[in-house]
Motif scaffolding. Sequence first.
Motif, PDB file in Angstrom:
ATOM      1  N   UNK A  53      31.876  42.278  -0.749  1.00  0.00           N
ATOM      2  CA  UNK A  53      32.716  41.096  -0.547  1.00  0.00           C
ATOM      3  C   UNK A  53      33.395  41.126   0.821  1.00  0.00           C
ATOM      4  N   UNK A  54      33.423  39.968   1.449  1.00  0.00           N
ATOM      5  CA  UNK A  54      34.076  39.853   2.740  1.00  0.00           C
ATOM      6  C   UNK A  54      33.162  40.083   3.931  1.00  0.00           C
ATOM      7  N   UNK A  55      32.014  40.693   3.691  1.00  0.00           N
ATOM      8  CA  UNK A  55      31.090  40.930   4.796  1.00  0.00           C
ATOM      9  C   UNK A  55      30.362  39.647   5.179  1.00  0.00           C
ATOM     10  N   UNK A  56      29.588  39.762   6.244  1.00  0.00           N
ATOM     11  CA  UNK A  56      28.792  38.647   6.735  1.00  0.00           C
ATOM     12  C   UNK A  56      27.314  39.036   6.650  1.00  0.00           C
ATOM     13  N   UNK A  57      26.451  38.036   6.471  1.00  0.00           N
ATOM     14  CA  UNK A  57      25.027  38.318   6.350  1.00  0.00           C
ATOM     15  C   UNK A  57      24.221  37.274   7.125  1.00  0.00           C
ATOM     16  N   UNK A  58      23.086  37.701   7.657  1.00  0.00           N
ATOM     17  CA  UNK A  58      22.151  36.796   8.330  1.00  0.00           C
ATOM     18  C   UNK A  58      20.772  36.949   7.718  1.00  0.00           C
ATOM     19  N   UNK A  59      20.216  35.844   7.292  1.00  0.00           N
ATOM     20  CA  UNK A  59      18.870  35.812   6.728  1.00  0.00           C
ATOM     21  C   UNK A  59      17.962  35.058   7.689  1.00  0.00           C
ATOM     22  N   UNK A  60      16.694  35.459   7.731  1.00  0.00           N
ATOM     23  CA  UNK A  60      15.771  34.887   8.705  1.00  0.00           C
ATOM     24  C   UNK A  60      14.546  34.273   8.046  1.00  0.00           C
ATOM     25  N   UNK A  61      14.010  33.249   8.713  1.00  0.00           N
ATOM     26  CA  UNK A  61      12.875  32.521   8.168  1.00  0.00           C
ATOM     27  C   UNK A  61      11.958  32.072   9.295  1.00  0.00           C
ATOM     28  N   UNK A  62      10.656  32.270   9.106  1.00  0.00           N
ATOM     29  CA  UNK A  62       9.662  31.704  10.019  1.00  0.00           C
ATOM     30  C   UNK A  62       8.843  30.677   9.252  1.00  0.00           C
ATOM     31  N   UNK A 114      30.175  25.246   1.427  1.00  0.00           N
ATOM     32  CA  UNK A 114      31.302  25.358   2.366  1.00  0.00           C
ATOM     33  C   UNK A 114      30.842  25.769   3.756  1.00  0.00           C
ATOM     34  N   UNK A 115      31.788  25.678   4.692  1.00  0.00           N
ATOM     35  CA  UNK A 115      31.481  26.000   6.084  1.00  0.00           C
ATOM     36  C   UNK A 115      31.148  27.464   6.300  1.00  0.00           C
ATOM     37  N   UNK A 116      31.401  28.286   5.290  1.00  0.00           N
ATOM     38  CA  UNK A 116      31.004  29.705   5.413  1.00  0.00           C
ATOM     39  C   UNK A 116      29.484  29.844   5.585  1.00  0.00           C
ATOM     40  N   UNK A 117      28.797  28.818   5.152  1.00  0.00           N
ATOM     41  CA  UNK A 117      27.337  28.793   5.297  1.00  0.00           C
ATOM     42  C   UNK A 117      27.005  28.039   6.585  1.00  0.00           C
ATOM     43  N   UNK A 118      26.336  28.708   7.486  1.00  0.00           N
ATOM     44  CA  UNK A 118      25.947  28.068   8.736  1.00  0.00           C
ATOM     45  C   UNK A 118      24.533  28.490   9.085  1.00  0.00           C
ATOM     46  N   UNK A 119      23.939  27.776  10.021  1.00  0.00           N
ATOM     47  CA  UNK A 119      22.560  28.092  10.346  1.00  0.00           C
ATOM     48  C   UNK A 119      22.223  27.810  11.786  1.00  0.00           C
ATOM     49  N   UNK A 120      20.980  28.076  12.074  1.00  0.00           N
ATOM     50  CA  UNK A 120      20.506  27.862  13.438  1.00  0.00           C
ATOM     51  C   UNK A 120      18.993  27.721  13.383  1.00  0.00           C
ATOM     52  N   UNK A 121      18.473  26.918  14.285  1.00  0.00           N
ATOM     53  CA  UNK A 121      17.025  26.853  14.449  1.00  0.00           C
ATOM     54  C   UNK A 121      16.689  27.129  15.907  1.00  0.00           C
ATOM     55  N   UNK A 122      15.679  27.910  16.128  1.00  0.00           N
ATOM     56  CA  UNK A 122      15.279  28.319  17.466  1.00  0.00           C
ATOM     57  C   UNK A 122      14.138  27.441  17.989  1.00  0.00           C
ATOM     58  N   UNK A 123      13.894  27.492  19.299  1.00  0.00           N
ATOM     59  CA  UNK A 123      12.817  26.652  19.858  1.00  0.00           C
ATOM     60  C   UNK A 123      11.444  26.892  19.226  1.00  0.00           C
ATOM     61  N   UNK A 124      11.208  28.071  18.673  1.00  0.00           N
ATOM     62  CA  UNK A 124       9.912  28.331  18.027  1.00  0.00           C
ATOM     63  C   UNK A 124       9.926  27.887  16.556  1.00  0.00           C
ATOM     64  N   UNK A 129      14.313  30.016  11.853  1.00  0.00           N
ATOM     65  CA  UNK A 129      15.679  29.659  11.498  1.00  0.00           C
ATOM     66  C   UNK A 129      16.425  30.858  10.939  1.00  0.00           C
ATOM     67  N   UNK A 130      17.726  30.792  11.055  1.00  0.00           N
ATOM     68  CA  UNK A 130      18.616  31.781  10.455  1.00  0.00           C
ATOM     69  C   UNK A 130      19.624  31.081   9.562  1.00  0.00           C
ATOM     70  N   UNK A 131      19.988  31.768   8.495  1.00  0.00           N
ATOM     71  CA  UNK A 131      21.086  31.346   7.626  1.00  0.00           C
ATOM     72  C   UNK A 131      22.153  32.425   7.709  1.00  0.00           C
TER      73      UNK A 131
END
Lengths: 115, 112
Positions: free
Chosen positions: A15-24, A61-71, A74-76
């Motif tokens: 609890x309280x930590x942060x995590x990053x998940x990746x997807x191609x 909630x805003x705790x969930x954020x993401x990103x998509x790269x030029x290729x 994506x990351x969650x």
Amino acid sequence: DAGVTQSPTHLIKTRGQQVTLRCSPKSGHDTVSWYQQALGQGPQFIFQYYEEEERQRGNFPDRFSGHQFPNYSSELNVNALLLGDSALYLCASNKMGGLRSNEQFFGPGTRLTVL
Amino acid sequence: ELKVEQNPLFLSMQEGKNYTIYCNYSTTSDRLYWYRQDPGKSLESLFVLLSNGAVKQEGRLMASLDTKARLSTLHITAAVHDLSATYFCAVDAIQGAQKLVFGQGTRLTINP
């Protein structure tokens, strides 16, 4: 032809930590969506990325954020993890536009356990 | 807000029997998807139904869509053990946006 891939397969956090998940995404796809599937439930839509921008968002909630790269990959990111964030996180991809553009293909998922 | 409801949620049946899973949704949509999920696995696409009256068949599974009734059915013919899985239907919350809303799933167990 590689399908949708996700990493890692499993993850344990506290609890309280942060995590990053990746997807191609699947080859030829440009749109990535993320879903959360709690045990015994149907998947719930988190958000969708296209052209490196968030296009749609579900009731998360805003705790969930993401990103998509030029290729198109994506990351969650999830901040300040709660026990209730424990779930299978599924990534899905599709090709925007076209006759069957809206058929999403799902990756194998990342099983996140929050202790 | 779009709601998608499946029934039954649990189904136990014997090999060789026929049965139907129902999927109702609350707002207009002309696209409906059926997925299969095995325990601990991801979702496998079974059918994409794109218009009213659409019917698709693959092996012992047949899916249909009635957009006027906001109803889709997944019919299983002469069930075999390998079809044991959880089946989900899903509908676009916004037409064409691929913001899918899923039903609760139907857990199907087929006994020898």
